[in-house]
Design a protein around this motif. Structure first.
Motif, PDB file in Angstrom:
ATOM      1  N   PRO A 176       1.003  -1.483   0.031  1.00 35.09           N
ATOM      2  CA  PRO A 176      -0.182   0.283  -0.245  1.00 35.09           C
ATOM      3  C   PRO A 176       1.053   1.249  -0.224  1.00 35.09           C
ATOM      4  CG  PRO A 176      -1.205  -1.510   1.692  1.00 35.09           C
ATOM      5  CD  PRO A 176       0.590  -2.023   1.108  1.00 35.09           C
ATOM      6  N   ALA A 177       2.299   1.008   0.610  1.00 36.75           N
ATOM      7  CA  ALA A 177       2.669   2.908   0.761  1.00 36.75           C
ATOM      8  C   ALA A 177       3.478   2.624  -0.642  1.00 36.75           C
ATOM      9  CB  ALA A 177       3.832   2.247   1.646  1.00 36.75           C
ATOM     10  N   ALA A 178       4.081   1.812  -1.514  1.00 34.60           N
ATOM     11  CA  ALA A 178       4.301   1.677  -2.598  1.00 34.60           C
ATOM     12  C   ALA A 178       2.881   2.439  -3.365  1.00 34.60           C
ATOM     13  CB  ALA A 178       4.953   0.679  -3.055  1.00 34.60           C
ATOM     14  N   TRP A 179       1.996   1.593  -3.534  1.00 35.82           N
ATOM     15  CA  TRP A 179       0.965   2.183  -4.258  1.00 35.82           C
ATOM     16  C   TRP A 179       0.372   3.342  -3.942  1.00 35.82           C
ATOM     17  CZ3 TRP A 179      -1.728  -0.814  -7.395  1.00 35.82           C
ATOM     18  CH2 TRP A 179      -3.508   0.176  -8.257  1.00 35.82           C
ATOM     19  N   GLN A 180       0.672   4.509  -2.556  1.00 39.73           N
ATOM     20  CA  GLN A 180      -0.513   5.352  -2.818  1.00 39.73           C
ATOM     21  C   GLN A 180       1.376   6.662  -3.621  1.00 39.73           C
ATOM     22  OE1 GLN A 180      -2.049   6.531  -1.273  1.00 39.73           O
ATOM     23  NE2 GLN A 180      -3.590   4.239  -1.730  1.00 39.73           N
ATOM     24  N   LYS A 181       2.924   6.163  -2.916  1.00 32.59           N
ATOM     25  CA  LYS A 181       3.562   6.487  -4.310  1.00 32.59           C
ATOM     26  C   LYS A 181       3.548   6.323  -5.737  1.00 32.59           C
ATOM     27  CE  LYS A 181       6.696   6.280  -0.341  1.00 32.59           C
ATOM     28  NZ  LYS A 181       7.601   5.470   0.665  1.00 32.59           N
ATOM     29  N   GLY A 182       2.457   5.667  -6.238  1.00 34.41           N
ATOM     30  CA  GLY A 182       2.391   5.502  -7.428  1.00 34.41           C
ATOM     31  C   GLY A 182       3.019   3.990  -8.207  1.00 34.41           C
ATOM     32  N   ARG A 183       3.811   3.784  -8.089  1.00 30.34           N
ATOM     33  CA  ARG A 183       4.098   2.381  -8.344  1.00 30.34           C
ATOM     34  C   ARG A 183       3.419   1.478  -7.862  1.00 30.34           C
ATOM     35  NH1 ARG A 183       7.967   3.904  -4.341  1.00 30.34           N
ATOM     36  NH2 ARG A 183       7.965   2.276  -3.067  1.00 30.34           N
ATOM     37  N   ARG A 184       2.532   1.181  -8.697  1.00 28.43           N
ATOM     38  CA  ARG A 184       0.577   0.482  -8.482  1.00 28.43           C
ATOM     39  C   ARG A 184       0.810  -0.313  -9.420  1.00 28.43           C
ATOM     40  NH1 ARG A 184      -2.936   5.481  -8.714  1.00 28.43           N
ATOM     41  NH2 ARG A 184      -1.890   6.103  -6.580  1.00 28.43           N
ATOM     42  N   LYS A 185       1.783  -1.461  -9.233  1.00 30.85           N
ATOM     43  CA  LYS A 185       1.342  -3.381  -9.515  1.00 30.85           C
ATOM     44  C   LYS A 185       0.972  -4.202  -8.353  1.00 30.85           C
ATOM     45  CE  LYS A 185       3.044  -2.569 -13.444  1.00 30.85           C
ATOM     46  NZ  LYS A 185       1.748  -2.453 -15.174  1.00 30.85           N
ATOM     47  N   PHE A 186       0.477  -5.399  -9.084  1.00 35.80           N
ATOM     48  CA  PHE A 186      -0.176  -6.624  -8.060  1.00 35.80           C
ATOM     49  C   PHE A 186       0.935  -7.756  -8.477  1.00 35.80           C
ATOM     50  CE2 PHE A 186      -4.198  -5.132  -9.170  1.00 35.80           C
ATOM     51  CZ  PHE A 186      -4.509  -3.919  -7.341  1.00 35.80           C
ATOM     52  N   LYS A 187       1.515  -7.993  -7.550  1.00 32.42           N
ATOM     53  CA  LYS A 187       2.089  -9.056  -7.547  1.00 32.42           C
ATOM     54  C   LYS A 187       0.875  -9.984  -7.457  1.00 32.42           C
ATOM     55  CE  LYS A 187       4.841 -12.455  -5.271  1.00 32.42           C
ATOM     56  NZ  LYS A 187       5.345 -13.641  -3.858  1.00 32.42           N
ATOM     57  N   VAL A 188       0.907 -10.571  -8.830  1.00 32.65           N
ATOM     58  CA  VAL A 188      -0.225 -12.451  -8.950  1.00 32.65           C
ATOM     59  C   VAL A 188       0.588 -13.541  -7.961  1.00 32.65           C
ATOM     60  CG1 VAL A 188      -1.460 -13.272 -10.676  1.00 32.65           C
ATOM     61  CG2 VAL A 188      -0.813 -10.818 -11.154  1.00 32.65           C
ATOM     62  N   CYS A 189      -0.154 -13.860  -6.823  1.00 26.48           N
ATOM     63  CA  CYS A 189      -0.087 -15.030  -6.296  1.00 26.48           C
ATOM     64  C   CYS A 189      -0.351 -16.545  -6.780  1.00 26.48           C
ATOM     65  CB  CYS A 189      -0.425 -15.296  -4.624  1.00 26.48           C
ATOM     66  SG  CYS A 189       0.404 -13.275  -4.412  1.00 26.48           S
ATOM     67  N   GLU A 190      -1.634 -16.252  -7.039  1.00 27.71           N
ATOM     68  CA  GLU A 190      -2.777 -17.680  -7.310  1.00 27.71           C
ATOM     69  C   GLU A 190      -4.046 -17.537  -8.755  1.00 27.71           C
ATOM     70  OE1 GLU A 190      -4.248 -21.495  -5.529  1.00 27.71           O
ATOM     71  OE2 GLU A 190      -3.108 -20.059  -3.871  1.00 27.71           O
ATOM     72  N   ALA A 191      -4.040 -18.203  -9.198  1.00 22.95           N
ATOM     73  CA  ALA A 191      -5.353 -17.281 -10.113  1.00 22.95           C
ATOM     74  C   ALA A 191      -5.913 -19.141 -10.232  1.00 22.95           C
ATOM     75  CB  ALA A 191      -4.750 -17.864 -11.644  1.00 22.95           C
ATOM     76  N   TYR A 192      -7.782 -18.667 -10.226  1.00 19.39           N
ATOM     77  CA  TYR A 192      -8.527 -19.678  -9.804  1.00 19.39           C
ATOM     78  C   TYR A 192      -9.467 -19.111 -10.525  1.00 19.39           C
ATOM     79  CZ  TYR A 192      -7.581 -17.909  -4.929  1.00 19.39           C
ATOM     80  OH  TYR A 192      -6.577 -18.265  -3.862  1.00 19.39           O
ATOM     81  N   MET A 193      -9.931 -20.697 -11.659  1.00 14.22           N
ATOM     82  CA  MET A 193     -10.074 -20.856 -13.132  1.00 14.22           C
ATOM     83  C   MET A 193     -10.598 -19.861 -14.223  1.00 14.22           C
ATOM     84  SD  MET A 193     -14.038 -22.620 -10.771  1.00 14.22           S
ATOM     85  CE  MET A 193     -14.197 -20.704  -9.362  1.00 14.22           C
ATOM     86  N   GLU A 194      -9.377 -19.367 -14.003  1.00 12.54           N
ATOM     87  CA  GLU A 194      -9.126 -18.864 -15.469  1.00 12.54           C
ATOM     88  C   GLU A 194      -9.766 -19.410 -17.063  1.00 12.54           C
ATOM     89  OE1 GLU A 194      -5.383 -16.401 -15.934  1.00 12.54           O
ATOM     90  OE2 GLU A 194      -4.353 -18.613 -15.255  1.00 12.54           O
ATOM     91  N   GLY A 195      -9.954 -18.576 -17.730  1.00  9.63           N
ATOM     92  CA  GLY A 195     -10.097 -19.288 -19.393  1.00  9.63           C
ATOM     93  C   GLY A 195     -11.852 -19.181 -20.099  1.00  9.63           C
TER      94      GLY A 195
END
Length: 195
Positions: A176-195
């Motif tokens: 959240p601190a990086a997000w507030q400073k404009g570094r806005r990327k998610f780390k994708v940890c897991e996907a559920y039922m893609e497709g």
């Protein structure tokens, strides 16, 4: 780190018929309800939901008795003249063919453009991230998830490659601190039922 679960709502009658269901405020189908009852997502500290019935009902099944926060901007796209119709019903429609030929980049006739919808989705997401919590679940729509993931995922994929099935989604982490400073990327940890 903030852990976020982006979850697509359960199946509706329109989903089963492969209709463009955006502003149509459908209830979940019985099949959709039963499928959701078999899923297990961790209970979040905060729960955010699109205002449409299918998302509110999904949140109630997945997270019973959890207080939910409605975020209007997280609603699905307005499909305009394609709303509540499927590709078979739109076959021969000149506007639909133009939209298909554009790879879905043209605005929906009488509805939203991809850019308007993307901006609205991102604005809604920002309201969820402002909270000081460790975990959050966001129960939304397939298109809304695809907008968010295309914009912020730490992996490069096109809009349509982020599609998930009803009840599916992604587990993400962000600082959240990086997000507030404009570094806005998610780390994708897991996907559920893609497709």
């Amino acid at each position: 780190m903030l852990k976020i679960y982006l979850i697509r709502h359960g199946q509706t009658p329109g989903n089963r018929l492969q209709r463009y269901i955006g502003t149509t405020d459908e209830h979940l189908s019985e099949e959709g309800r039963e499928f959701l009852k078999k899923l297990s997502y961790p209970m979040p500290e905060s729960l955010y939901v699109s205002p449409l019935l299918r998302c509110v009902e999904t949140a109630g099944i997945l997270f019973p008795k959890k207080e939910l926060h409605i975020i209007e901007e997280l609603a699905e796209c307005d499909f305009g003249e394609f709303e509540n119709r499927n590709y078979k019903e739109l076959s021969g429609n000149e506007n639909y063919q133009k939209w298909i030929d554009s790879n879905g980049t043209l605005p929906f006739p009488g509805g939203e453009s991809r850019e308007e919808f993307r901006h609205r989705s991102i604005t809604g997401l920002a309201q969820c991230i402002r909270q000081n919590v460790q975990t959050a679940a966001i129960v939304i729509h397939g298109g809304t998830i695809m907008n968010i993931m295309e914009e912020y995922a730490d992996r490069q994929r096109s809009f349509y490659e982020w599609h998930v099935k009803n009840g599916g989604g992604y587990q993400l982490e962000l600082d959240p601190a990086a997000w507030q400073k404009g570094r806005r990327k998610f780390k994708v940890c897991e996907a559920y039922m893609e497709g």
